[in-house]
Design a protein around this motif. Structure first.
Motif, PDB file in Angstrom:
ATOM      1  N   LEU A   1       0.824  -1.206   0.000  1.00 20.82           N
ATOM      2  CA  LEU A   1       0.000   0.000   0.000  1.00 20.82           C
ATOM      3  C   LEU A   1       0.862   1.261   0.000  1.00 20.82           C
ATOM      4  CD1 LEU A   1      -2.826  -1.060   2.466  1.00 20.82           C
ATOM      5  CD2 LEU A   1      -3.155  -0.350   0.085  1.00 20.82           C
ATOM      6  N   ALA A   2       1.939   1.244   0.747  1.00 21.99           N
ATOM      7  CA  ALA A   2       2.837   2.405   0.761  1.00 21.99           C
ATOM      8  C   ALA A   2       3.423   2.648  -0.624  1.00 21.99           C
ATOM      9  CB  ALA A   2       3.945   2.188   1.782  1.00 21.99           C
ATOM     10  N   ASP A   3       3.800   1.576  -1.315  1.00 25.19           N
ATOM     11  CA  ASP A   3       4.351   1.722  -2.671  1.00 25.19           C
ATOM     12  C   ASP A   3       3.291   2.215  -3.646  1.00 25.19           C
ATOM     13  OD1 ASP A   3       6.842   0.932  -1.864  1.00 25.19           O
ATOM     14  OD2 ASP A   3       6.690  -1.111  -2.635  1.00 25.19           O
ATOM     15  N   LEU A   4       2.070   1.714  -3.516  1.00 17.65           N
ATOM     16  CA  LEU A   4       0.996   2.141  -4.427  1.00 17.65           C
ATOM     17  C   LEU A   4       0.690   3.628  -4.246  1.00 17.65           C
ATOM     18  CD1 LEU A   4      -1.447  -0.909  -4.117  1.00 17.65           C
ATOM     19  CD2 LEU A   4       0.067  -0.365  -6.034  1.00 17.65           C
ATOM     20  N   ASP A   5       0.667   4.091  -3.001  1.00 14.94           N
ATOM     21  CA  ASP A   5       0.439   5.523  -2.766  1.00 14.94           C
ATOM     22  C   ASP A   5       1.547   6.361  -3.401  1.00 14.94           C
ATOM     23  OD1 ASP A   5      -1.994   5.882  -1.421  1.00 14.94           O
ATOM     24  OD2 ASP A   5      -1.132   5.319   0.506  1.00 14.94           O
ATOM     25  N   ARG A   6       2.767   5.889  -3.304  1.00 17.17           N
ATOM     26  CA  ARG A   6       3.901   6.640  -3.845  1.00 17.17           C
ATOM     27  C   ARG A   6       3.887   6.640  -5.377  1.00 17.17           C
ATOM     28  NH1 ARG A   6       8.612   4.554  -5.464  1.00 17.17           N
ATOM     29  NH2 ARG A   6       8.180   2.573  -4.414  1.00 17.17           N
ATOM     30  N   LEU A   7       3.488   5.525  -5.984  1.00 15.45           N
ATOM     31  CA  LEU A   7       3.562   5.387  -7.446  1.00 15.45           C
ATOM     32  C   LEU A   7       2.329   5.906  -8.171  1.00 15.45           C
ATOM     33  CD1 LEU A   7       5.085   1.798  -7.560  1.00 15.45           C
ATOM     34  CD2 LEU A   7       6.250   3.922  -8.185  1.00 15.45           C
ATOM     35  N   HIS A   8       1.178   5.976  -7.459  1.00 16.31           N
ATOM     36  CA  HIS A   8      -0.079   6.322  -8.145  1.00 16.31           C
ATOM     37  C   HIS A   8      -0.842   7.428  -7.417  1.00 16.31           C
ATOM     38  CE1 HIS A   8       0.511   2.870 -10.757  1.00 16.31           C
ATOM     39  NE2 HIS A   8       0.643   2.089  -9.706  1.00 16.31           N
ATOM     40  N   PRO A   9      -0.216   8.580  -7.163  1.00 15.17           N
ATOM     41  CA  PRO A   9      -0.939   9.660  -6.484  1.00 15.17           C
ATOM     42  C   PRO A   9      -2.108  10.153  -7.332  1.00 15.17           C
ATOM     43  CG  PRO A   9       1.140  10.463  -7.405  1.00 15.17           C
ATOM     44  CD  PRO A   9       1.159   8.979  -7.559  1.00 15.17           C
ATOM     45  N   GLY A  10      -3.263  10.306  -6.674  1.00 16.97           N
ATOM     46  CA  GLY A  10      -4.442  10.820  -7.357  1.00 16.97           C
ATOM     47  C   GLY A  10      -5.080   9.856  -8.329  1.00 16.97           C
ATOM     48  N   GLN A  11      -4.705   8.580  -8.310  1.00 18.39           N
ATOM     49  CA  GLN A  11      -5.188   7.624  -9.304  1.00 18.39           C
ATOM     50  C   GLN A  11      -6.088   6.554  -8.704  1.00 18.39           C
ATOM     51  OE1 GLN A  11      -0.970   6.980 -11.220  1.00 18.39           O
ATOM     52  NE2 GLN A  11      -2.514   6.248 -12.648  1.00 18.39           N
ATOM     53  N   ARG A  12      -6.830   5.910  -9.605  1.00 17.92           N
ATOM     54  CA  ARG A  12      -7.571   4.689  -9.294  1.00 17.92           C
ATOM     55  C   ARG A  12      -6.649   3.509  -9.562  1.00 17.92           C
ATOM     56  NH1 ARG A  12     -12.618   4.046 -12.998  1.00 17.92           N
ATOM     57  NH2 ARG A  12     -13.869   4.672 -11.206  1.00 17.92           N
TER      58      ARG A  12
END
Length: 265
Positions: free
Chosen positions: A173-184
């Protein structure tokens, strides 16, 4: 089935205060029905001790119904607005990869799914390919230990507890937040993984998680949706275990539940 999610303060998978915004929407999809699902259900219903699956867990393929479900999932995804198409991540297990590949191809998308081993199913270790009856008959001490500890903390020799899986999902989840800000973001994974995302994102207690696990079977190719406008603050569960896209097309809706005896004794 629709359910509103609550939130609590604490380790809920959301960014810390003053951190940059992350994802705004998270879609959790269970893979389509697999040959392993069918074999496991047949074994449990017949009272067999072992599940007759001709491949290791990572290599189990979709069933015919699972392929139909994946195609229906693709048609659902194709209806998303072009500017709201999701970044797609998948478990590396074959049944999940086949689900996402069929869905993307059917939906006409060009997205290449990103495979991440942190989305794989729980490792069962010594219990792999055994039914509950098989564990009782062949490994009675493990059966007793599992009853004593409950499903969240029980770790079979060579395998993982649900708490172990939670640790890898928090890092993802931490990586997803970092890689996909503002995204679905759409994740194609497994039933236990989806339940454990609920535990993290809603800040559930062990008891609350196990109550859900005992009463809810995650349907194959179902979709659960979390939202977080602005990419910060608590996540909200908008829908859970939805299979309307299957029912509307007359595609089989399949339920293959795990062991519902999940609470510590």
């Amino acid at each position: 089935m629709k359910e509103n999610g609550g939130t609590r303060e604490g380790m809920t998978g959301r960014p810390a205060r003053n951190s940059p915004p992350g994802m705004t929407e998270l879609l959790l999809v269970r893979h389509g029905e697999s040959q392993g699902n069918v074999a496991a259900t047949t074994a449990h219903q017949s009272g067999a001790h072992a599940i007759n699956v001709p491949a290791r867990d990572a290599d189990v393929e979709l069933s015919g119904a699972g392929r139909e479900q994946s195609l229906a999932l693709g048609r659902l995804l194709a209806g998303f607005p072009a500017d709201r198409r999701a970044a797609v991540w998948s478990s590396p297990y074959l049944r999940a990869r086949q689900t996402v590949e069929l869905a993307i191809h059917t939906g006409g998308g060009q997205t290449q799914p990103l495979l991440d081993e942190r989305l794989r199913d729980r490792e069962l270790g010594i219990l792999d390919m055994l039914t509950s009856a098989g564990v009782e008959a062949r490994l009675p001490q493990e059966a007793e230990r599992r009853r004593w500890l409950g499903k969240f903390y029980y770790r079979p020799p060579g395998g993982e507890s649900w708490a172990d899986v939670v640790l890898r999902l928090r890092t993802l989840l931490a990586d997803l937040d970092r890689l996909h800000p503002g995204q679905r973001v759409l994740l194609v994974c497994h039933d236990a993984v989806i339940l454990l995302f609920r535990y993290i994102l809603e800040g559930l207690t062990e008891r609350e998680l196990l109550d859900i696990a005992a009463s809810s079977a995650i349907l194959n190719a179902s979709v659960s949706r979390f939202v977080r406008p602005g990419g910060t603050g608590p996540w909200q569960l908008e829908s859970f275990n939805m299979a309307d896209h299957l029912m509307s097309e007359g595609v089989p809706v399949t339920e293959h539940a795990g062991d519902t005896n999940v609470h510590p004794r």
